[in-house]
Design a protein around this motif. Structure first.
Motif, PDB file in Angstrom:
ATOM      1  N   LYS A  37       0.656  -1.022  -0.012  1.00 47.27           N
ATOM      2  CA  LYS A  37      -0.065   0.008   0.079  1.00 47.27           C
ATOM      3  C   LYS A  37       0.821   0.909   0.270  1.00 47.27           C
ATOM      4  O   LYS A  37       1.530   1.328   0.853  1.00 47.27           O
ATOM      5  CB  LYS A  37      -0.741   0.247   1.212  1.00 47.27           C
ATOM      6  CG  LYS A  37      -1.734  -0.981   1.138  1.00 47.27           C
ATOM      7  CD  LYS A  37      -3.037  -0.829   2.312  1.00 47.27           C
ATOM      8  CE  LYS A  37      -4.007  -1.908   2.573  1.00 47.27           C
ATOM      9  NZ  LYS A  37      -5.239  -1.004   4.433  1.00 47.27           N
ATOM     10  N   LEU A  38       0.520   2.506  -1.375  1.00 44.01           N
ATOM     11  CA  LEU A  38       0.944   3.257  -0.977  1.00 44.01           C
ATOM     12  C   LEU A  38       0.758   4.273   0.085  1.00 44.01           C
ATOM     13  O   LEU A  38      -0.339   4.076  -0.266  1.00 44.01           O
ATOM     14  CB  LEU A  38       1.265   4.215  -2.531  1.00 44.01           C
ATOM     15  CG  LEU A  38       1.709   5.480  -2.482  1.00 44.01           C
ATOM     16  CD1 LEU A  38       3.423   5.016  -2.528  1.00 44.01           C
ATOM     17  CD2 LEU A  38       1.034   6.048  -3.643  1.00 44.01           C
ATOM     18  N   PHE A  39       1.322   4.318   0.853  1.00 46.38           N
ATOM     19  CA  PHE A  39       1.305   5.481   2.076  1.00 46.38           C
ATOM     20  C   PHE A  39       1.523   6.564   2.139  1.00 46.38           C
ATOM     21  O   PHE A  39       1.041   7.635   2.746  1.00 46.38           O
ATOM     22  CB  PHE A  39       1.366   5.153   3.303  1.00 46.38           C
ATOM     23  CG  PHE A  39       2.629   4.478   4.100  1.00 46.38           C
ATOM     24  CD1 PHE A  39       3.042   5.852   5.104  1.00 46.38           C
ATOM     25  CD2 PHE A  39       3.223   3.016   3.898  1.00 46.38           C
ATOM     26  CE1 PHE A  39       4.623   5.673   5.258  1.00 46.38           C
ATOM     27  CE2 PHE A  39       4.150   3.531   4.166  1.00 46.38           C
ATOM     28  CZ  PHE A  39       5.356   4.639   5.035  1.00 46.38           C
ATOM     29  N   GLY A  40       2.315   6.958   1.753  1.00 51.09           N
ATOM     30  CA  GLY A  40       3.491   8.384   1.506  1.00 51.09           C
ATOM     31  C   GLY A  40       4.370   8.347   0.244  1.00 51.09           C
ATOM     32  O   GLY A  40       4.548   7.741   0.022  1.00 51.09           O
ATOM     33  N   LEU A  41       5.292   9.616  -0.061  1.00 52.89           N
ATOM     34  CA  LEU A  41       5.633   9.957  -0.702  1.00 52.89           C
ATOM     35  C   LEU A  41       7.271  10.726  -0.413  1.00 52.89           C
ATOM     36  O   LEU A  41       6.374  10.922   0.646  1.00 52.89           O
ATOM     37  CB  LEU A  41       4.825  11.190  -1.581  1.00 52.89           C
ATOM     38  CG  LEU A  41       4.234  10.430  -2.670  1.00 52.89           C
ATOM     39  CD1 LEU A  41       3.586  11.635  -3.737  1.00 52.89           C
ATOM     40  CD2 LEU A  41       4.939   9.032  -3.077  1.00 52.89           C
ATOM     41  N   ILE A  42       7.960  10.769  -0.709  1.00 48.02           N
ATOM     42  CA  ILE A  42       9.521  11.403   0.072  1.00 48.02           C
ATOM     43  C   ILE A  42       9.481  12.270  -1.202  1.00 48.02           C
ATOM     44  O   ILE A  42       9.807  11.562  -2.664  1.00 48.02           O
ATOM     45  CB  ILE A  42      10.501  10.763   0.432  1.00 48.02           C
ATOM     46  CG1 ILE A  42       9.703  10.224   1.580  1.00 48.02           C
ATOM     47  CG2 ILE A  42      11.363  11.716   0.152  1.00 48.02           C
ATOM     48  CD1 ILE A  42      10.777   8.601   1.726  1.00 48.02           C
ATOM     49  N   CYS A  43       9.411  13.959  -1.247  1.00 43.55           N
ATOM     50  CA  CYS A  43       9.952  14.771  -2.197  1.00 43.55           C
ATOM     51  C   CYS A  43      10.564  16.186  -1.660  1.00 43.55           C
ATOM     52  O   CYS A  43      10.523  16.174  -0.515  1.00 43.55           O
ATOM     53  CB  CYS A  43       8.190  14.727  -2.947  1.00 43.55           C
ATOM     54  SG  CYS A  43       7.477  13.688  -4.073  1.00 43.55           S
ATOM     55  N   ASP A  44      11.706  16.495  -2.339  1.00 47.84           N
ATOM     56  CA  ASP A  44      12.358  17.248  -2.049  1.00 47.84           C
ATOM     57  C   ASP A  44      12.766  17.092  -0.403  1.00 47.84           C
ATOM     58  O   ASP A  44      13.017  17.581  -0.226  1.00 47.84           O
ATOM     59  CB  ASP A  44      11.912  18.954  -1.819  1.00 47.84           C
ATOM     60  CG  ASP A  44      11.791  19.079  -3.717  1.00 47.84           C
ATOM     61  OD1 ASP A  44      12.773  18.476  -4.322  1.00 47.84           O
ATOM     62  OD2 ASP A  44      10.512  20.284  -3.408  1.00 47.84           O
ATOM     63  N   ASN A  45      12.572  15.578   0.125  1.00 48.96           N
ATOM     64  CA  ASN A  45      13.287  15.210   1.632  1.00 48.96           C
ATOM     65  C   ASN A  45      12.718  16.055   2.409  1.00 48.96           C
ATOM     66  O   ASN A  45      13.197  16.276   3.719  1.00 48.96           O
ATOM     67  CB  ASN A  45      15.374  15.334   1.548  1.00 48.96           C
ATOM     68  CG  ASN A  45      16.088  15.585   0.906  1.00 48.96           C
ATOM     69  OD1 ASN A  45      16.169  14.085  -0.013  1.00 48.96           O
ATOM     70  ND2 ASN A  45      17.556  15.691   1.021  1.00 48.96           N
ATOM     71  N   LYS A  46      11.604  15.332   1.915  1.00 49.75           N
ATOM     72  CA  LYS A  46      10.344  16.124   2.712  1.00 49.75           C
ATOM     73  C   LYS A  46       9.230  14.911   2.746  1.00 49.75           C
ATOM     74  O   LYS A  46       9.402  14.409   1.691  1.00 49.75           O
ATOM     75  CB  LYS A  46       9.826  17.402   2.152  1.00 49.75           C
ATOM     76  CG  LYS A  46      10.207  18.785   2.797  1.00 49.75           C
ATOM     77  CD  LYS A  46       9.199  19.649   2.176  1.00 49.75           C
ATOM     78  CE  LYS A  46      10.751  20.759   1.935  1.00 49.75           C
ATOM     79  NZ  LYS A  46       9.921  22.000   1.823  1.00 49.75           N
ATOM     80  N   LEU A  47       9.022  14.411   3.896  1.00 53.06           N
ATOM     81  CA  LEU A  47       7.930  13.590   3.620  1.00 53.06           C
ATOM     82  C   LEU A  47       6.296  13.360   4.026  1.00 53.06           C
ATOM     83  O   LEU A  47       5.881  14.510   4.903  1.00 53.06           O
ATOM     84  CB  LEU A  47       8.021  12.596   5.262  1.00 53.06           C
ATOM     85  CG  LEU A  47       6.921  11.697   5.577  1.00 53.06           C
ATOM     86  CD1 LEU A  47       7.156  10.383   4.323  1.00 53.06           C
ATOM     87  CD2 LEU A  47       7.406  10.760   6.642  1.00 53.06           C
ATOM     88  N   PHE A  48       6.027  13.087   2.782  1.00 48.85           N
ATOM     89  CA  PHE A  48       4.061  13.681   2.757  1.00 48.85           C
ATOM     90  C   PHE A  48       2.947  11.730   2.981  1.00 48.85           C
ATOM     91  O   PHE A  48       4.029  11.280   2.471  1.00 48.85           O
ATOM     92  CB  PHE A  48       4.071  13.902   1.422  1.00 48.85           C
ATOM     93  CG  PHE A  48       4.706  15.110   0.820  1.00 48.85           C
ATOM     94  CD1 PHE A  48       4.166  16.379   1.165  1.00 48.85           C
ATOM     95  CD2 PHE A  48       5.744  15.598   0.464  1.00 48.85           C
ATOM     96  CE1 PHE A  48       4.588  17.765   1.353  1.00 48.85           C
ATOM     97  CE2 PHE A  48       6.582  16.338   0.304  1.00 48.85           C
ATOM     98  CZ  PHE A  48       5.753  17.767   0.838  1.00 48.85           C
ATOM     99  N   ILE A  49       2.681  12.625   3.747  1.00 44.74           N
ATOM    100  CA  ILE A  49       1.530  11.007   4.567  1.00 44.74           C
ATOM    101  C   ILE A  49      -0.064  10.946   3.922  1.00 44.74           C
ATOM    102  O   ILE A  49      -0.098  12.112   3.769  1.00 44.74           O
ATOM    103  CB  ILE A  49       1.771  10.611   5.989  1.00 44.74           C
ATOM    104  CG1 ILE A  49       2.835  10.255   6.558  1.00 44.74           C
ATOM    105  CG2 ILE A  49       0.987   9.395   6.243  1.00 44.74           C
ATOM    106  CD1 ILE A  49       3.639   8.881   6.133  1.00 44.74           C
ATOM    107  N   LYS A  50      -0.543  10.287   3.335  1.00 48.28           N
ATOM    108  CA  LYS A  50      -1.436  10.272   2.954  1.00 48.28           C
ATOM    109  C   LYS A  50      -2.535  10.598   3.935  1.00 48.28           C
ATOM    110  O   LYS A  50      -2.401  10.188   4.482  1.00 48.28           O
ATOM    111  CB  LYS A  50      -2.019   9.539   1.786  1.00 48.28           C
ATOM    112  CG  LYS A  50      -1.704   8.661   0.732  1.00 48.28           C
ATOM    113  CD  LYS A  50      -2.121   7.320   0.304  1.00 48.28           C
ATOM    114  CE  LYS A  50      -1.905   7.393  -1.353  1.00 48.28           C
ATOM    115  NZ  LYS A  50      -2.455   6.723  -2.025  1.00 48.28           N
ATOM    116  N   PRO A  51      -3.780  11.603   3.246  1.00 48.61           N
ATOM    117  CA  PRO A  51      -4.566  12.143   5.112  1.00 48.61           C
ATOM    118  C   PRO A  51      -5.490  10.954   4.467  1.00 48.61           C
ATOM    119  O   PRO A  51      -6.234  10.337   3.816  1.00 48.61           O
ATOM    120  CB  PRO A  51      -5.084  13.430   4.247  1.00 48.61           C
ATOM    121  CG  PRO A  51      -4.430  13.008   2.691  1.00 48.61           C
ATOM    122  CD  PRO A  51      -3.552  12.628   2.395  1.00 48.61           C
ATOM    123  N   THR A  52      -6.213  10.488   6.164  1.00 49.80           N
ATOM    124  CA  THR A  52      -7.177   9.962   6.371  1.00 49.80           C
ATOM    125  C   THR A  52      -7.797  10.798   7.495  1.00 49.80           C
ATOM    126  O   THR A  52      -6.908  11.652   8.294  1.00 49.80           O
ATOM    127  CB  THR A  52      -6.584   8.527   6.964  1.00 49.80           C
ATOM    128  OG1 THR A  52      -5.284   8.995   7.876  1.00 49.80           O
ATOM    129  CG2 THR A  52      -5.249   8.114   5.318  1.00 49.80           C
TER     130      THR A  52
END
Length: 108
Positions: A37-52
């Motif tokens: 399950k894709l739960f997050g992205l790391i972009c520009d050395n920042k962690l993004f988590i899918k909103p729930t």
């Protein structure tokens, strides 16, 4: 600017007891998965988590931002990435609420 693989590995190492955590390079950045399950992205050395809903309640004071231009907003996790217990719990909560991945269609 793309993310540093060392940062990605640090984030993955922080997460425990949340299923099999893996990452995959996507368009110069990284997707982070738990049990497929894709739960997050790391972009520009920042962690993004899918909103729930449960994740929103757990975090409390949320910062939302798009991981890349044109993307939907996600939870931006900045201050707590070094808090292993907190981050692991957020991932467990998020993954539990996300739907199972759709089966891939076979090519004919």
């Amino acid at each position: 600017m793309s993310s540093d693989k060392n940062f990605v590995e640090f984030i993955v190492d922080q997460i425990e007891n949340a299923g099999e955590i893996s990452f995959r390079k996507m368009f110069g950045e990284y997707g982070v998965y738990s049990g497929g399950k894709l739960f997050g992205l790391i972009c520009d050395n920042k962690l993004f988590i899918k909103p729930t809903v449960s994740g929103r309640t757990f975090i409390g004071d949320i910062i939302e931002a798009p991981p890349y231009p044109g993307a939907k907003t996600s939870f931006l996790i900045e201050d707590k990435i070094e808090d292993r217990e907190w981050l692991s719990e957020l991932v467990r909560i998020t993954v539990k609420e996300l739907p199972d991945p759709k089966p891939k269609k076979r090519k004919k």
